[in-house]
Design a protein around this motif. Structure first.
Motif, PDB file in Angstrom:
ATOM      1  N   ASP A  46     -10.148  28.072  -1.769  1.00  0.00           N
ATOM      2  CA  ASP A  46     -10.408  29.484  -2.084  1.00  0.00           C
ATOM      3  C   ASP A  46      -9.880  29.779  -3.490  1.00  0.00           C
ATOM      4  O   ASP A  46      -8.794  29.334  -3.849  1.00  0.00           O
ATOM      5  N   SER A  47     -10.646  30.506  -4.289  1.00  0.00           N
ATOM      6  CA  SER A  47     -10.182  30.820  -5.646  1.00  0.00           C
ATOM      7  C   SER A  47      -9.193  31.981  -5.611  1.00  0.00           C
ATOM      8  O   SER A  47      -9.359  32.917  -4.826  1.00  0.00           O
ATOM      9  N   ASP A  48      -8.197  31.899  -6.476  1.00  0.00           N
ATOM     10  CA  ASP A  48      -7.158  32.942  -6.502  1.00  0.00           C
ATOM     11  C   ASP A  48      -7.657  34.162  -7.278  1.00  0.00           C
ATOM     12  O   ASP A  48      -8.185  34.011  -8.388  1.00  0.00           O
ATOM     13  N   ALA A  49      -7.472  35.326  -6.692  1.00  0.00           N
ATOM     14  CA  ALA A  49      -7.817  36.605  -7.340  1.00  0.00           C
ATOM     15  C   ALA A  49      -9.139  36.471  -8.110  1.00  0.00           C
ATOM     16  O   ALA A  49      -9.207  36.700  -9.312  1.00  0.00           O
ATOM     17  N   ASP A 162     -16.113  32.977  -3.076  1.00  0.00           N
ATOM     18  CA  ASP A 162     -15.062  32.172  -3.707  1.00  0.00           C
ATOM     19  C   ASP A 162     -14.392  31.163  -2.783  1.00  0.00           C
ATOM     20  O   ASP A 162     -13.281  30.728  -3.044  1.00  0.00           O
ATOM     21  N   LYS A 281       0.016  30.961  -1.796  1.00  0.00           N
ATOM     22  CA  LYS A 281      -0.909  31.265  -2.886  1.00  0.00           C
ATOM     23  C   LYS A 281      -0.101  31.792  -4.045  1.00  0.00           C
ATOM     24  O   LYS A 281       0.964  32.338  -3.820  1.00  0.00           O
TER      25      LYS A 281
END
Ligand code: DCP
Ligand code: CA
Length: 605
Positions: A46-49, A162, A281
């Motif tokens: 999962d991509s952060d922010a 994402d 995260k």
């Protein structure tokens, strides 16, 4: 309620009796054990922010800049540096700026009336602009492409804009056999041949592979950072550690090439990979070893688990008066099935960390593409609809043309316009989408304008609060694939030949019969031609054969191409038979069936 399961009895180890399966040579040497493979390894990355990161990269900002992405007055993404100021998605922009005066708030790009491309305008207004998520879609595709390129034999399933699931089972198996070549050959003295267990696994150095969740009672923190401390290493752990190495490398590459940090969860199935991906995260990965599954799952409030929230979670909580996964483990399969139907086996297994769903790439071919706008100020004059139609057409044009970069023959069969009046159900009109080579904003808007006129009829005033424009029946043109691809590729050559004056919206011509599309020199002065497919002589109408030779040749070329369109359309329709919509009133139309068992908890009213 008087339920025998009210007392929170302890779950037993039998609930997890498949956590340490014996792994044999047959397992490691088979290539197609699917979801029952005891060496299965899945990750969720999962991509952060994400939206905030896309804007940061676009603006080439320092990663430490606190940034949020704004949509009208709301915040939709918060970078990690901004989170340090206590800013969350729940905050209004002005409150966020109070928490962090240096906060950079970037408004998401929007389509503006009269513009064919989304952009970052100074003044945005929901009454005149429409949000564009195109940047995020494109960046998301770049990340997915990197996963796929890094893992040609792994399966990648995009789960959201994402997030993606990655099945590492095959790449890991390849690495296992490469690193431990003694596994390739069943030893001559193996007692059960292929079904003999593998020799003990090597110790694992978990250093730098991420956060490793530990089984209960091993360590107070529940995490493990070093060499195999519990002595219970299995071959599945080795598989997890190899997947973690591969995942870490891909995440590093994504960071260095695209600038995005990501977080991943690595476990034996999709459900568990997703569950541990957000354990730490940003920019980190978490590994859930089989032995740690019970201690990780037990204390979780089950209603927090995707699928077990909502109505189903409420029903479970009410029925059994419990709140954690551990509490639910005491309920027998028979009991759960008697209350929730046969399919409740799925809940029963999920609670035990079992998930047999495959990681499978969803068809790259989305069947439809939709652009919509809820109107803050209703349209009251039919003529005012056109401005929104152009805005929606601009979005569809961009998205279709983006998609065509990887699928040049992608074709929408139908264009549909929906409009909702107040709280009434929406009305829609649809039409076959014209065969045009370049799908421009104008082409789409013209087709949609016609539908808008049909929809609004002779009404002097309307009250429309939401408009949606969609392409449906998006398919790759299958028939004569080569010739169609050739058609798209040879566009310039063809143009030179045909010397046509019409620029952007030329009709589509099939090159399947090349001589249909490209006039021979001897044809130039003729007023008719014979179609090589249907053998018919096609002639210019009276009056069209007059004028200079070049005008006549041009008209004839147009006629040829129109005739080519006719065959193309016919072929396309034939190639798509079987997927034609069921006509209204047809007895084939689906009957409305009341859902049973577990399904009724997933019905959208
Ligand atoms: N998104 C949105 N509205 C929401 C939730 C999300 O528009 N209510 C968008 C913005 C997010 C993106 O989707 O950037 C991905 O959503 P995530 O829930 O994964 O959140 P982030 O990626 O922003 O943060 P995290 O690092 O917590 O994953
Ligand atoms: Ca995210």
């Amino acid at each position: 309620m008087n339920s025998p399961w009210k007392g929170k009895a302890k779950a037993t180890n039998q609930d997890y009796d498949d956590l340490r399966p014996t792994i044999t040579y047959r397992h490691i040497l088979s290539n197609n054990l699917g979801v029952r493979d005891p060496l299965r390894v899945v990750a969720l990355c999962d991509s952060d922010a994400f939206y905030a990161a896309c804007e940061r990269v676009r603006l080439e900002l320092d990663p430490n800049v606190p940034i949020v992405v704004q949509q009208w007055e709301s915040i939709i993404a918060v970078s990690y540096p901004a989170r340090e100021f206590g800013i969350s998605r729940m905050d209004k922009i002005k409150d966020a700026k109070k928490k962090c005066p240096n906060l950079l708030a970037v408004h998401v790009a929007t389509y503006k009336e009269g513009e064919s491309e989304p952009s970052y305008w100074k003044d945005v207004d929901t009454r005149t602009h429409k949000v564009s998520l195109d940047l995020y879609r494109r960046e998301s595709n770049k990340i997915i492409t990197m996963f796929k390129e890094a893992l040609p034999i792994g399966e990648v399933e995009k789960a959201s804009i994402d997030e993606a699931f990655i099945d590492f089972t095959r790449p890991v198996r390849e690495k296992l056999l490469e690193r431990y070549p003694y596994l390739v050959q069943v030893p001559a003295d193996a007692p059960n041949g292929m079904d003999s267990p593998l020799p003990p696994p090597p110790p694992i150095k978990w250093d730098d592979l991420g956060t490793v969740l530990l089984p209960e009672g091993t360590d107070s923190a529940g995490e493990q950072s070093n060499i195999d401390v519990d002595g219970g290493t299995t071959w599945h752990d080795v598989a997890l550690s190899i997947a973690a190495e591969l995942m870490r490398k891909i995440r590093e590459d994504i960071h260095s090439k695209l600038g995005y940090t990501t977080s991943a969860g690595i476990a034996r199935n999709k459900f568990l990979a997703k569950l541990c991906a957000s354990y730490k995260k940003p920019n980190s990965q978490t590994i859930l070893r089989n032995q740690a599954i019970p201690s990780y799952l037990h204390p979780l409030p089950f209603q927090k688990i995707r699928f077990l929230g909502g109505k189903l979670g409420d029903a479970l909580a009410k029925e059994y008066d419990v709140s954690t996964v551990g509490d639910l483990l005491t309920i027998s399969l028979d009991e759960i099935q008697s209350k929730f139907g046969e399919n409740a086996l799925w809940i029963y297994e999920l609670l035990r960390g079992i998930d047999r769903t495959e990681v499978k790439e969803k068809s790259a071919l989305f069947k439809s593409m939709l652009a919509s706008k809820n109107l803050p100020k209703p349209i009251t004059q039919p003529l005012d609809g056109h401005q929104w139609i152009r805005v929606l057409a601009a979005e569809l044009a961009l998205r279709l043309n983006d998609a065509r970069e990887s699928m040049p023959t992608l074709w929408p069969k139908t264009i549909v316009l929906h409009a909702r009046k107040g709280y009434e159900t929406s009305r829609s009109k649809q039409a076959t989408f014209p065969f045009v080579r370049n799908v421009t904003v104008d082409v789409i808007a013209t087709a949609a304008d016609k539908l808008w006129k049909e929809l609004t009829g002779d009404s002097k005033t309307v009250n429309i609060t939401s408009v949606q424009l969609a392409f449906t029946g998006l398919e790759k043109a299958e028939m004569g694939q080569k010739s169609i691809e050739g058609f798209f590729a040879t566009r310039d050559i063809q143009r030179t030949f045909l010397k046509r004056s019409r620029e952007e919206d030329e009709p589509l011509v099939s090159l399947e019969n090349t001589d249909l599309a490209v006039p021979k020199s001897s044809d130039i002065e003729a007023v008719s031609f014979q179609c090589t497919r249907c053998r018919k002589t096609i002639a210019l109408r009276e009056g069209q054969a007059t004028g200079g030779p070049s005008e006549v040749a041009q008209r004839l070329a147009t006629l040829r191409s129109e005739h080519g369109d006719f065959h193309f359309a016919q072929d396309l329709a034939n190639s798509n038979k079987g997927s034609v919509p069921v006509p209204r009133g047809s007895s084939l139309k689906r009957q409305k069936v009341e859902p049973k068992g577990i399904a009724k908890f997933f019905i959208k009213k």
